[in-house]
Design an enzyme around this catalytic site. Structure first.
Site, PDB file in Angstrom:
ATOM      1  N   ARG A   1      -1.937  -6.138  -8.411  1.00  0.00           N
ATOM      2  CA  ARG A   1      -0.928  -7.162  -8.126  1.00  0.00           C
ATOM      3  C   ARG A   1      -0.937  -8.243  -9.196  1.00  0.00           C
ATOM      4  NH1 ARG A   1      -3.046  -7.646  -2.137  1.00  0.00           N
ATOM      5  NH2 ARG A   1      -4.810  -7.014  -3.397  1.00  0.00           N
TER       6      ARG A   1
ATOM      7  N   LYS B   1     -18.449  -5.093   8.210  1.00  0.00           N
ATOM      8  CA  LYS B   1     -17.278  -5.928   7.932  1.00  0.00           C
ATOM      9  C   LYS B   1     -16.576  -6.320   9.219  1.00  0.00           C
ATOM     10  CE  LYS B   1     -16.748  -5.987   3.367  1.00  0.00           C
ATOM     11  NZ  LYS B   1     -16.106  -6.872   2.440  1.00  0.00           N
TER      12      LYS B   1
ATOM     13  N   HIS C   1       0.844  -1.214   0.000  1.00  0.00           N
ATOM     14  CA  HIS C   1       0.000   0.000   0.000  1.00  0.00           C
ATOM     15  C   HIS C   1       0.881   1.267   0.000  1.00  0.00           C
ATOM     16  CE1 HIS C   1      -3.069  -2.542   2.448  1.00  0.00           C
ATOM     17  NE2 HIS C   1      -3.562  -2.423   1.236  1.00  0.00           N
TER      18      HIS C   1
ATOM     19  N   SER D   1      -3.057  -7.615   2.988  1.00  0.00           N
ATOM     20  CA  SER D   1      -3.326  -7.498   4.425  1.00  0.00           C
ATOM     21  C   SER D   1      -3.678  -8.861   4.999  1.00  0.00           C
ATOM     22  CB  SER D   1      -4.466  -6.508   4.671  1.00  0.00           C
ATOM     23  OG  SER D   1      -4.088  -5.228   4.251  1.00  0.00           O
TER      24      SER D   1
HETATM   25  P1  ADP Z   1      -5.608  -5.817   0.728  1.00  0.00           P
HETATM   26  O1  ADP Z   1      -5.983  -6.403  -0.606  1.00  0.00           O
HETATM   27  O2  ADP Z   1      -4.142  -5.755   0.976  1.00  0.00           O
HETATM   28  O3  ADP Z   1      -6.352  -6.419   1.878  1.00  0.00           O
HETATM   29  P2  ADP Z   1      -7.033  -3.208   0.499  1.00  0.00           P
HETATM   30  O4  ADP Z   1      -8.422  -3.601   0.306  1.00  0.00           O
HETATM   31  O5  ADP Z   1      -6.741  -2.362   1.665  1.00  0.00           O
HETATM   32  O6  ADP Z   1      -6.001  -4.354   0.658  1.00  0.00           O
HETATM   33  O7  ADP Z   1      -6.458  -2.613  -0.847  1.00  0.00           O
HETATM   34  C1  ADP Z   1      -6.384  -1.245  -1.167  1.00  0.00           C
HETATM   35  C2  ADP Z   1      -5.695  -1.074  -2.497  1.00  0.00           C
HETATM   36  O8  ADP Z   1      -4.318  -1.424  -2.374  1.00  0.00           O
HETATM   37  C3  ADP Z   1      -6.246  -1.953  -3.626  1.00  0.00           C
HETATM   38  O9  ADP Z   1      -6.224  -1.228  -4.825  1.00  0.00           O
HETATM   39  C4  ADP Z   1      -5.255  -3.071  -3.699  1.00  0.00           C
HETATM   40  O10 ADP Z   1      -5.210  -3.661  -4.988  1.00  0.00           O
HETATM   41  C5  ADP Z   1      -3.972  -2.323  -3.396  1.00  0.00           C
HETATM   42  N1  ADP Z   1      -2.940  -3.221  -2.917  1.00  0.00           N
HETATM   43  C6  ADP Z   1      -3.017  -4.072  -1.881  1.00  0.00           C
HETATM   44  N2  ADP Z   1      -1.873  -4.765  -1.750  1.00  0.00           N
HETATM   45  C7  ADP Z   1      -1.036  -4.348  -2.750  1.00  0.00           C
HETATM   46  C8  ADP Z   1       0.291  -4.689  -3.182  1.00  0.00           C
HETATM   47  N3  ADP Z   1       0.998  -5.630  -2.563  1.00  0.00           N
HETATM   48  N4  ADP Z   1       0.790  -4.033  -4.248  1.00  0.00           N
HETATM   49  C9  ADP Z   1       0.059  -3.101  -4.889  1.00  0.00           C
HETATM   50  N5  ADP Z   1      -1.192  -2.736  -4.556  1.00  0.00           N
HETATM   51  C10 ADP Z   1      -1.740  -3.343  -3.503  1.00  0.00           C
END
Ligand code: ADP
Length: 174
Positions: A90, A41, A17, A128
């Site tokens: 990703r 959630k 992130h 996460s």
């Molecule tokens: P997660 O999928 O890690 O639980 P979130 O719902 O908080 O996370 O994701 C928020 C944004 O961050 C999304 O656009 C997700 O694709 C992006 N994201 C999460 N992990 C990565 C990563 N390792 N590299 C690039 N973008 C990421």
């Protein structure tokens, strides 16, 4: 002035992130990291805890602001007068989800563009969910999250004790 919103659950924030947020912030005038707060959630960290961990990370980055939000992301963008939604990509499964979400959001708010940045190679596997699972089993997450998050995870699992319930695996996309 270009203002962007980077929305997510951030349960908790990790290096993937942070990389996306910092890279996106170089392309815009202001980046709002928007921490999703949907009471239904089942998150590991409370909205306040997630926001505070994100705030800690970006405290010294003037272009990056941190806010909580609930409801539709495009509505939040319109309220904040943001023209751009930033997302991180990703793997291929992310692409399909983001593609659908991007089209739906564009239908709802044609004036808001989606900017999808491809993850840096070293963060390809990072989510996460992975961080929570490793930390819940006492594994070393120091290469995946900042120190503050590592400490918060240790404290959280200490509080929850040995018999902590199954670690929620939902993210904003579930
Ligand atoms: P997660 O999928 O890690 O639980 P979130 O719902 O908080 O996370 O994701 C928020 C944004 O961050 C999304 O656009 C997700 O694709 C992006 N994201 C999460 N992990 C990565 C990563 N390792 N590299 C690039 N973008 C990421």
């Amino acid at each position: 002035m270009i203002r962007a919103v980077f929305p997510g659950s951030f349960d908790p924030i990790h290096n993937g992130h942070i990389d996306i947020a910092l890279r996106a912030s170089r392309l815009v005038d202001e980046l709002i990291v928007a921490v999703y707060d949907k009471p239904l959630k089942n998150f590991l960290f409370t909205p306040e805890e997630r926001i505070s961990l994100v705030e800690g990370v970006f405290r010294n980055v003037p272009k990056v602001k941190v806010m909580g939000y609930s409801g539709l992301t495009v509505k939040f963008c319109q309220k904040m007068q943001a023209q751009v939604i930033v997302r991180g990509l990703r793997v291929f499964s992310d692409f399909e989800y983001e593609f659908r979400m991007g089209l739906a959001n564009h239908r709802l708010a044609p004036d808001v563009e989606v900017l999808a940045l491809i993850t840096s190679e070293e963060h390809t596997f990072l989510s996460s969910t992975t961080v929570r699972e490793i930390a819940s089993l006492g594994g070393d997450v120091s290469s995946m999250v900042p120190k503050s998050v590592e400490i918060a995870l240790q404290q959280k699992f200490l509080e929850l004790g040995e018999d902590h319930p199954v670690i929620p695996t939902q993210t904003i996309r579930d």
